[in-house]
Design a protein around this motif. Structure first.
Motif, PDB file in Angstrom:
ATOM      1  N   PHE A 269     -39.460 -31.114  10.460  1.00  0.00           N
ATOM      2  CA  PHE A 269     -38.614 -31.026   9.270  1.00  0.00           C
ATOM      3  C   PHE A 269     -39.460 -31.009   7.993  1.00  0.00           C
ATOM      4  O   PHE A 269     -39.117 -30.335   7.006  1.00  0.00           O
ATOM      5  CB  PHE A 269     -37.633 -32.202   9.235  1.00  0.00           C
ATOM      6  CG  PHE A 269     -36.388 -31.953  10.029  1.00  0.00           C
ATOM      7  CD1 PHE A 269     -36.156 -32.627  11.228  1.00  0.00           C
ATOM      8  CD2 PHE A 269     -35.435 -31.049   9.605  1.00  0.00           C
ATOM      9  CE1 PHE A 269     -35.004 -32.385  11.971  1.00  0.00           C
ATOM     10  CE2 PHE A 269     -34.301 -30.816  10.330  1.00  0.00           C
ATOM     11  CZ  PHE A 269     -34.062 -31.466  11.527  1.00  0.00           C
ATOM     12  N   ASN A 270     -40.530 -31.739   7.995  1.00  0.00           N
ATOM     13  CA  ASN A 270     -41.416 -31.725   6.822  1.00  0.00           C
ATOM     14  C   ASN A 270     -42.000 -30.319   6.572  1.00  0.00           C
ATOM     15  O   ASN A 270     -42.083 -29.849   5.429  1.00  0.00           O
ATOM     16  CB  ASN A 270     -42.542 -32.735   6.999  1.00  0.00           C
ATOM     17  CG  ASN A 270     -42.098 -34.166   6.699  1.00  0.00           C
ATOM     18  OD1 ASN A 270     -41.199 -34.356   5.881  1.00  0.00           O
ATOM     19  ND2 ASN A 270     -42.711 -35.152   7.348  1.00  0.00           N
ATOM     20  N   ALA A 271     -42.411 -29.686   7.669  1.00  0.00           N
ATOM     21  CA  ALA A 271     -42.973 -28.331   7.519  1.00  0.00           C
ATOM     22  C   ALA A 271     -41.918 -27.362   6.993  1.00  0.00           C
ATOM     23  O   ALA A 271     -42.177 -26.537   6.091  1.00  0.00           O
ATOM     24  CB  ALA A 271     -43.523 -27.856   8.855  1.00  0.00           C
ATOM     25  N   ARG A 272     -40.749 -27.458   7.581  1.00  0.00           N
ATOM     26  CA  ARG A 272     -39.664 -26.565   7.128  1.00  0.00           C
ATOM     27  C   ARG A 272     -39.277 -26.878   5.678  1.00  0.00           C
ATOM     28  O   ARG A 272     -38.950 -25.983   4.895  1.00  0.00           O
ATOM     29  CB  ARG A 272     -38.476 -26.714   8.061  1.00  0.00           C
ATOM     30  CG  ARG A 272     -38.743 -26.178   9.477  1.00  0.00           C
ATOM     31  CD  ARG A 272     -37.599 -26.528  10.421  1.00  0.00           C
ATOM     32  NE  ARG A 272     -36.367 -25.929   9.980  1.00  0.00           N
ATOM     33  CZ  ARG A 272     -35.161 -26.178  10.541  1.00  0.00           C
ATOM     34  NH1 ARG A 272     -35.088 -27.008  11.578  1.00  0.00           N
ATOM     35  NH2 ARG A 272     -34.089 -25.597  10.080  1.00  0.00           N
ATOM     36  N   LEU A 273     -39.291 -28.180   5.345  1.00  0.00           N
ATOM     37  CA  LEU A 273     -38.942 -28.547   3.968  1.00  0.00           C
ATOM     38  C   LEU A 273     -39.982 -28.020   2.972  1.00  0.00           C
ATOM     39  O   LEU A 273     -39.628 -27.535   1.874  1.00  0.00           O
ATOM     40  CB  LEU A 273     -38.826 -30.070   3.873  1.00  0.00           C
ATOM     41  CG  LEU A 273     -38.434 -30.629   2.497  1.00  0.00           C
ATOM     42  CD1 LEU A 273     -37.096 -30.042   2.043  1.00  0.00           C
ATOM     43  CD2 LEU A 273     -38.393 -32.146   2.511  1.00  0.00           C
ATOM     44  N   MET A 274     -41.241 -28.075   3.337  1.00  0.00           N
ATOM     45  CA  MET A 274     -42.282 -27.533   2.457  1.00  0.00           C
ATOM     46  C   MET A 274     -42.110 -26.023   2.265  1.00  0.00           C
ATOM     47  O   MET A 274     -42.248 -25.490   1.153  1.00  0.00           O
ATOM     48  CB  MET A 274     -43.660 -27.839   3.035  1.00  0.00           C
ATOM     49  CG  MET A 274     -44.046 -29.319   2.988  1.00  0.00           C
ATOM     50  SD  MET A 274     -45.673 -29.621   3.716  1.00  0.00           S
ATOM     51  CE  MET A 274     -46.662 -28.607   2.652  1.00  0.00           C
ATOM     52  N   GLU A 275     -41.796 -25.352   3.364  1.00  0.00           N
ATOM     53  CA  GLU A 275     -41.561 -23.907   3.263  1.00  0.00           C
ATOM     54  C   GLU A 275     -40.351 -23.613   2.395  1.00  0.00           C
ATOM     55  O   GLU A 275     -40.358 -22.684   1.563  1.00  0.00           O
ATOM     56  CB  GLU A 275     -41.389 -23.327   4.653  1.00  0.00           C
ATOM     57  CG  GLU A 275     -41.172 -21.813   4.641  1.00  0.00           C
ATOM     58  CD  GLU A 275     -40.963 -21.260   6.031  1.00  0.00           C
ATOM     59  OE1 GLU A 275     -41.027 -22.057   6.991  1.00  0.00           O
ATOM     60  OE2 GLU A 275     -40.753 -20.040   6.153  1.00  0.00           O
ATOM     61  N   ALA A 276     -39.295 -24.440   2.572  1.00  0.00           N
ATOM     62  CA  ALA A 276     -38.089 -24.232   1.768  1.00  0.00           C
ATOM     63  C   ALA A 276     -38.366 -24.491   0.300  1.00  0.00           C
ATOM     64  O   ALA A 276     -37.883 -23.777  -0.594  1.00  0.00           O
ATOM     65  CB  ALA A 276     -36.960 -25.133   2.279  1.00  0.00           C
ATOM     66  N   ARG A 277     -39.152 -25.536   0.024  1.00  0.00           N
ATOM     67  CA  ARG A 277     -39.492 -25.814  -1.373  1.00  0.00           C
ATOM     68  C   ARG A 277     -40.320 -24.670  -1.996  1.00  0.00           C
ATOM     69  O   ARG A 277     -40.127 -24.298  -3.156  1.00  0.00           O
ATOM     70  CB  ARG A 277     -40.257 -27.129  -1.451  1.00  0.00           C
ATOM     71  CG  ARG A 277     -39.381 -28.362  -1.231  1.00  0.00           C
ATOM     72  CD  ARG A 277     -40.241 -29.619  -1.229  1.00  0.00           C
ATOM     73  NE  ARG A 277     -39.401 -30.819  -1.060  1.00  0.00           N
ATOM     74  CZ  ARG A 277     -39.889 -32.037  -0.918  1.00  0.00           C
ATOM     75  NH1 ARG A 277     -41.211 -32.215  -0.891  1.00  0.00           N
ATOM     76  NH2 ARG A 277     -39.067 -33.078  -0.782  1.00  0.00           N
ATOM     77  N   ASP A 373     -30.167 -15.669  -4.380  1.00  0.00           N
ATOM     78  CA  ASP A 373     -31.219 -16.088  -3.445  1.00  0.00           C
ATOM     79  C   ASP A 373     -31.707 -17.490  -3.776  1.00  0.00           C
ATOM     80  O   ASP A 373     -32.004 -18.307  -2.876  1.00  0.00           O
ATOM     81  CB  ASP A 373     -32.387 -15.098  -3.485  1.00  0.00           C
ATOM     82  CG  ASP A 373     -31.978 -13.746  -2.955  1.00  0.00           C
ATOM     83  OD1 ASP A 373     -32.689 -12.759  -3.288  1.00  0.00           O
ATOM     84  OD2 ASP A 373     -30.976 -13.653  -2.226  1.00  0.00           O
ATOM     85  N   TYR A 374     -31.842 -17.755  -5.093  1.00  0.00           N
ATOM     86  CA  TYR A 374     -32.305 -19.081  -5.498  1.00  0.00           C
ATOM     87  C   TYR A 374     -31.297 -20.154  -5.087  1.00  0.00           C
ATOM     88  O   TYR A 374     -31.676 -21.230  -4.594  1.00  0.00           O
ATOM     89  CB  TYR A 374     -32.537 -19.099  -7.010  1.00  0.00           C
ATOM     90  CG  TYR A 374     -32.756 -20.492  -7.564  1.00  0.00           C
ATOM     91  CD1 TYR A 374     -33.918 -21.215  -7.268  1.00  0.00           C
ATOM     92  CD2 TYR A 374     -31.786 -21.090  -8.369  1.00  0.00           C
ATOM     93  CE1 TYR A 374     -34.098 -22.498  -7.759  1.00  0.00           C
ATOM     94  CE2 TYR A 374     -31.975 -22.369  -8.862  1.00  0.00           C
ATOM     95  CZ  TYR A 374     -33.128 -23.079  -8.562  1.00  0.00           C
ATOM     96  OH  TYR A 374     -33.304 -24.336  -9.051  1.00  0.00           O
ATOM     97  N   GLU A 375     -30.015 -19.871  -5.295  1.00  0.00           N
ATOM     98  CA  GLU A 375     -28.993 -20.850  -4.921  1.00  0.00           C
ATOM     99  C   GLU A 375     -29.017 -21.106  -3.412  1.00  0.00           C
ATOM    100  O   GLU A 375     -28.915 -22.247  -2.945  1.00  0.00           O
ATOM    101  CB  GLU A 375     -27.613 -20.361  -5.364  1.00  0.00           C
ATOM    102  CG  GLU A 375     -27.423 -20.244  -6.879  1.00  0.00           C
ATOM    103  CD  GLU A 375     -27.481 -21.601  -7.560  1.00  0.00           C
ATOM    104  OE1 GLU A 375     -27.788 -21.640  -8.754  1.00  0.00           O
ATOM    105  OE2 GLU A 375     -27.226 -22.628  -6.891  1.00  0.00           O
ATOM    106  N   LEU A 376     -29.186 -20.007  -2.655  1.00  0.00           N
ATOM    107  CA  LEU A 376     -29.255 -20.177  -1.192  1.00  0.00           C
ATOM    108  C   LEU A 376     -30.481 -20.990  -0.783  1.00  0.00           C
ATOM    109  O   LEU A 376     -30.420 -21.875   0.091  1.00  0.00           O
ATOM    110  CB  LEU A 376     -29.267 -18.807  -0.516  1.00  0.00           C
ATOM    111  CG  LEU A 376     -27.960 -17.994  -0.590  1.00  0.00           C
ATOM    112  CD1 LEU A 376     -28.171 -16.610   0.007  1.00  0.00           C
ATOM    113  CD2 LEU A 376     -26.827 -18.720   0.124  1.00  0.00           C
ATOM    114  N   ALA A 377     -31.633 -20.630  -1.411  1.00  0.00           N
ATOM    115  CA  ALA A 377     -32.851 -21.380  -1.086  1.00  0.00           C
ATOM    116  C   ALA A 377     -32.730 -22.841  -1.480  1.00  0.00           C
ATOM    117  O   ALA A 377     -33.201 -23.755  -0.765  1.00  0.00           O
ATOM    118  CB  ALA A 377     -34.051 -20.744  -1.775  1.00  0.00           C
ATOM    119  N   LYS A 378     -32.081 -23.064  -2.626  1.00  0.00           N
ATOM    120  CA  LYS A 378     -31.903 -24.453  -3.061  1.00  0.00           C
ATOM    121  C   LYS A 378     -30.987 -25.232  -2.107  1.00  0.00           C
ATOM    122  O   LYS A 378     -31.257 -26.389  -1.750  1.00  0.00           O
ATOM    123  CB  LYS A 378     -31.348 -24.450  -4.484  1.00  0.00           C
ATOM    124  CG  LYS A 378     -31.282 -25.838  -5.111  1.00  0.00           C
ATOM    125  CD  LYS A 378     -30.815 -25.724  -6.552  1.00  0.00           C
ATOM    126  CE  LYS A 378     -30.761 -27.097  -7.192  1.00  0.00           C
ATOM    127  NZ  LYS A 378     -30.280 -27.024  -8.592  1.00  0.00           N
TER     128      LYS A 378
END
Length: 775
Positions: A269-277, A373-378
């Protein structure tokens, strides 16, 4: 008035017989004839004007020092080496027409000029500085010894000297784009071919050095900023890692080589969260870029390409941008040609505004897409954070220390990742500084020119010749327009409404030269015989087949065939001004009539200037005045020509006559001429001119007709009109005019359509006198 109406009724027939130019026949033929006539009349003036212009052009070429222009070519687009094709810190410039024009102005800037002047020491070059500047320099040197130095004046003088050098340099350097290519051509002019090539190459080298220095300066600023940012990130990453280690030691958390499932989930989850950020930050950055471009309304298309790289990848924006640049190029070409207010320019600008609006709309659409896209990424980031929190809360409810540790480790990894990224950028910038890549290079260095560029000898001589020819033609045309004299019979008939009976040629001096023959005495006239001088009027008898005699016959026939009267016996010969040849015409007409066997008498009525009496009876003791006053009988006052037997009644001037007009208008004078009418077939009256005296108007009561003598090429048209207007009774009695003292060769140039009429060859066929061609 009845005679005048009859004469005017006959004018339409004369008008129909006029030459083409007098009858008003226009067309290209008339224009050609006028031009040819002008060339024949004014060719000497034109040749003189061309000779003067060529002399001035030659003098200019002789005294003007030659100027040589050398040219170097600079390529603006230079390909990078294969091993340095990587992402640079500074963006590559886009070579648009605006950017190329900017580089041209840089080439012609004062910075380049100062660099070349200093490098080649042009301030000491006499050809560059000029003699005046050198003299001023010497004067300033002398003034230093007589006046104390003033720092303000010294600085002002140095500034003026620098401005003068820069101005002189700018006047000789030129730069422009070679067609539609990316090559700039820089040229320099000098009196020395080698010096011109040297300075042109120096300008190109100074431009390349300026480009190199600007790149190095930009790299220095980028490296300095990267160093500061890298140091800050290193400190943050180190602090975060130290905090993690300290926290572990404080809470006695020992990590083994293996990890539990919960830990693996947390790590995932940390890796995915970093990618999402990272994606959220990227989407936010793109959104901010699009919003900044949208706020500027996309007026600057070049800034759009730098601010939003995705916009350049958009085919719609690329197409619209290409259309906008094409319209912008048309606008720059059409505005100087058609003007700012032209309808095509306005339509072009409307299209450009529409394209900018379309680009702006497309940018807004991309901004909205980026916002989504930003809203989705957020939301994705928030969802991942929520899931991570759930996992952490589920697995480590009883271990808050581990949760804090994981967070601290995540922050430490983030800082370390940013530090490593900036370190790579820093290393790339350092490598780029050690191997600078220039976007310009000299592809064709300047060589000493083989021929001078200024002054262009052939062009200047050609322009001088054409200019001299044009000036000569203009002066000749002006002379023709200012020439308000009678040149052709058509002018007489058109301007005066009088028929021109003949054109009397000007007689050369040798035609009448020779020893004066004294009058031979006879039994009937032992003392009153007219002498026979070699004068012009004697030609009609001495050379009866000459052109002069034929012209006098034309006048005689014109008088005889005048339809206004059945018989013209008393003929008055007059002119507008003195010295127009009326006396010669009168004497020639009398001799011609007498030579034909008719009885004729010529009366000198020019009482104030009896030139005919001085020629025919220089020793007369009595004359017209004595006969009119009754002091002398008519028979004792008449002189006779022993050769043709014409009679002559002279005028003897003993005292000034103040009332000559009353004498000529008296009843005694009228009775005298009635007596002469009865005794002779023709009475020729030599009358005074119309302008200076009124005497001619006084003779209208006893003369049957008047013949007007006009001097060719001398008497003004307005003068003759005014003379006839001031003497209406004489004008009503004039049967025709004679153009006297005419240059028949020049007349052919003034009357192109009737050139053959004045050809001497037509007259030579009807005579055998070898001297005819001279007269």
């Amino acid at each position: 008035m009845e005679r005048r109406r009859m004469l005017q009724s006959d004018l339409p027939r004369a008008a129909r017989l006029q030459p083409a130019d007098a009858a008003g026949e226009g067309g290209i033929g008339e224009i050609v004839n006028f031009v040819l006539g002008l060339l024949r009349r004014q060719y000497k003036l034109m040749l003189a004007s061309v000779a003067i212009a060529l002399t001035l052009a030659g003098a200019y070429l002789w005294f003007t020092p030659p100027t040589y222009t050398a040219q170097a070519q600079i390529l603006l687009k230079n390909s990078k080496a294969q091993f340095v094709k990587e992402e640079f810190v500074l963006a590559d410039p886009v070579l648009t027409p605006t950017e190329i024009e900017t580089q041209i102005q840089v080439l012609k800037s004062s910075a380049i000029a100062i660099a070349v002047i200093k490098e080649l020491n042009l301030a000491a070059d006499p050809d560059f500085v000029g003699a005046e500047s050198a003299l001023a320099s010497h004067l300033r040197t002398l003034l230093k010894y007589f006046s104390p130095p003033d720092p303000a004046k010294t600085e002002a003088g140095a500034t003026e000297s620098t401005e003068f050098l820069i101005g002189a340099f700018d006047g000789r350097v030129d730069a422009h784009r070679a067609g539609f290519s990316n090559i700039l051509e820089v040229s320099f002019s000098s009196s020395s071919p080698s010096r011109a090539a040297e300075i042109a190459n120096a300008v190109a080298a100074a431009y390349i050095n300026d480009q190199l220095n600007s790149k190095l300066e930009a790299n220095h600023r980028a490296i300095a900023w990267l160093q500061d940012r890298l140091r800050e990130l290193g400190e943050q990453a180190g602090a975060a890692e130290q905090a993690v280690d300290a926290y572990k030691m404080q809470h006695k958390i020992v990590s083994s080589g293996g990890k539990s499932i919960d830990e693996q989930q947390i790590a995932e989850f940390n890796a995915r969260l970093m990618e999402a950020r990272a994606q959220t930050a990227d989407k936010l950055a793109r959104l901010n870029q699009y919003e900044s471009v949208s706020l500027s309304n996309a007026e600057n298309l070049d800034s759009l390409g730098v601010a939003a790289s995705d916009a350049l990848a958009n085919p719609i924006i690329n197409t619209l941008r290409s259309q906008y640049l094409e319209l912008q190029r048309r606008e720059s070409e059409w505005v100087p040609r058609y003007g700012e207010t032209h309808a095509a320019i306005s339509e072009l600008r409307i299209q450009m505004r529409n394209i900018r609006k379309s680009i702006n709309d497309e940018v807004r659409r991309l901004a909205e897409t980026s916002r989504s896209d930003y809203e989705l990424a957020k939301k994705r980031q928030q969802e991942l954070e929520k899931q991570l929190n759930n996992v952490v809360s589920t697995t480590h409810v009883n271990s808050p220390a581990e949760i804090t540790l994981r967070k601290m480790e995540s922050d430490a990894k983030t800082y370390r990742s940013l530090y490593e990224t900036f370190q790579q950028r820093y290393m790339a910038a350092v490598q780029q500084e050690s191997f600078p890549i220039l976007e310009a290079r000299v592809v064709d260095p300047a060589l000493p020119p083989a021929s001078k560029s200024k002054p262009k000898s052939k062009l200047i001589l050609l322009v001088g010749a054409f200019g001299g020819l044009a000036l000569g033609a203009a002066i000749g045309l002006l002379r023709d327009m200012m020439d308000r004299t009678f040149r052709t019979p058509a002018q007489v008939e058109t301007c005066l409404r009088l028929p021109c009976f003949s054109v009397v040629p000007r007689m050369p001096a040798h035609a009448t030269s020779g020893p004066r023959e004294e009058a031979a005495e006879s039994d009937s006239h032992p003392t009153r015989a007219v002498p026979t001088p070699h004068s012009v009027d004697s030609i009609v008898v001495g050379m009866p087949m000459s052109r002069f005699a034929e012209a006098i016959r034309y006048a005689k026939i014109g008088i005889d065939l005048n339809p206004s009267k059945s018989l013209n016996k008393i003929i008055g010969i007059t002119s507008s001004l003195p010295d127009e040849g009326k006396t010669t015409i009168a004497a020639s007409l009398a001799r011609l009539i007498a030579h034909s066997g008719q009885r004729v008498i010529i009366v000198d009525c020019d009482l104030k200037r009896p030139s005919l009496s001085a020629r025919l009876s220089p020793n007369a003791a009595c004359g017209l005045v004595e006969v009119v006053t009754g002091r002398t009988p008519l028979e004792q006052a008449i002189w006779r020509d022993p050769k043709t037997n014409f009679a002559f009644l002279p005028v003897v001037r003993r005292a000034p006559l103040f009332h000559t007009s009353e004498l000529l208008a008296s009843e005694a004078t009228r009775r005298l001429f009635e007596r002469l009418r009865a005794s002779y077939d023709f009475v020729i009256v030599d009358m005074p001119p119309l302008i200076p005296l009124v005497d001619a108007r006084a003779t209208a009561s006893f003369t049957d007709c008047h013949l007007l003598v006009i001097e060719w090429g001398r008497t003004k048209i307005e003068v003759v009109k005014q003379a006839l207007h001031s003497a209406p009774n004489v004008y009503e009695n004039i049967v025709g005019a004679v153009l006297n003292k005419a240059d028949t060769e020049l007349m052919a140039d003034y009357d192109q359509n009737c050139r053959d009429y004045y050809d001497i060859r037509h007259y030579t066929r009807y005579h055998s006198d070898d001297s005819f061609g001279e007269v």
